[in-house]
Design an enzyme around this catalytic site. Structure first.
Site, short mmCIF file in Angstrom:
data_model
loop_
_atom_site.label_atom_id
_atom_site.label_comp_id
_atom_site.label_asym_id
_atom_site.label_seq_id
_atom_site.Cartn_x
_atom_site.Cartn_y
_atom_site.Cartn_z
N HIS A 64 0.22 -0.86 -0.04
CA HIS A 64 -0.08 -0.36 -0.10
C HIS A 64 1.04 1.39 -0.16
O HIS A 64 0.40 2.76 -0.61
CB HIS A 64 -1.54 0.16 1.37
CG HIS A 64 -1.95 -1.24 1.33
ND1 HIS A 64 -2.13 -2.07 2.03
CD2 HIS A 64 -3.78 -1.28 0.85
CE1 HIS A 64 -2.82 -3.19 1.25
NE2 HIS A 64 -4.08 -2.12 1.24
N ASP A 136 -4.95 -7.15 -8.05
CA ASP A 136 -4.81 -5.82 -6.68
C ASP A 136 -5.66 -4.37 -6.97
O ASP A 136 -4.66 -3.38 -8.25
CB ASP A 136 -3.50 -6.32 -5.72
CG ASP A 136 -4.15 -5.95 -4.29
OD1 ASP A 136 -5.35 -4.78 -4.18
OD2 ASP A 136 -3.61 -5.92 -3.32
#
Length: 195
Positions: A64, A136
């Protein structure tokens, strides 16, 4: 579809993101728990989506926030990291999700999400996965290219559906880039039809 189970093996104690999301610290534990979870989802009428191919459990950083890299040898990667995904493919799991992780033994130049060697040659070719492959979230900081470029590369690599989870402008730009590339490239048009 439920974006679960995690098929990652929690093999790196310093991993900041997988931790107790994983079903175990060995490939066997991770596969057994994740496949049981997937069977439970199926009984409840939900499609399972195994993640994060080819593994996120050996990383020391959070995708992230930055691009993780795993430098294990190919043999260890295939046994430990890829092992649960191979079992999930053999069990005909209906969907999987990629990892924004560079595996130097599989493709030293691209994160898995953007790597044809990983998404197509390994997952679909070697492992025989026939389900839907999600990326993702393309907004994660592990991917530093503009969203337009990431979207095109992810589809070309073998992803079928792209996650752009929060920024509607980024969603629009990614979609427009895919349309432009489809009009420009017959090979990309074929890949989109396949997806």
């Amino acid at each position: 579809t439920s974006f679960a189970p995690v098929l990652d093996v929690h093999s790196e104690p310093a991993n900041p993101i997988i931790g107790n999301r994983a079903f175990g610290e060995t490939a066997e534990e991770a596969a057994e728990g994740a496949l049981a979870f997937a069977r439970g989802l199926a009984r409840a009428g939900l499609f399972a989506c195994g993640k994060h191919f080819p593994g996120h459990g050996a990383t020391r950083t959070d995708s992230h926030l930055e691009l993780p890299r795993v430098d294990r040898g190919r043999g260890e990667v295939m046994t430990v990291d890829v092992g649960p995904f191979a079992r999930a493919a053999a069990a005909r799991m209906p969907a999987m999700m990629t990892a924004h992780v560079v595996y130097s033994a599989l493709d030293p130049d691209r994160p898995a999400t953007l790597s044809r060697a990983i998404c197509t040659d390994l997952l679909r070719g070697d492992l025989g996965f026939e389900g839907v492959l999600f990326s993702d979230d393309l907004e994660m900081k592990a991917l530093t290219a503009p969203i337009e470029e990431s979207a095109i590369l992810a589809i070309a690599a073998g992803c079928d559906l792209l996650l752009v989870c929060s920024d509607e402008d980024a969603q629009d730009r990614a979609y427009a880039a895919l349309v432009r590339e489809r009009e420009r490239s017959p090979a990309f048009r074929e890949r989109l039809a396949e997806a």
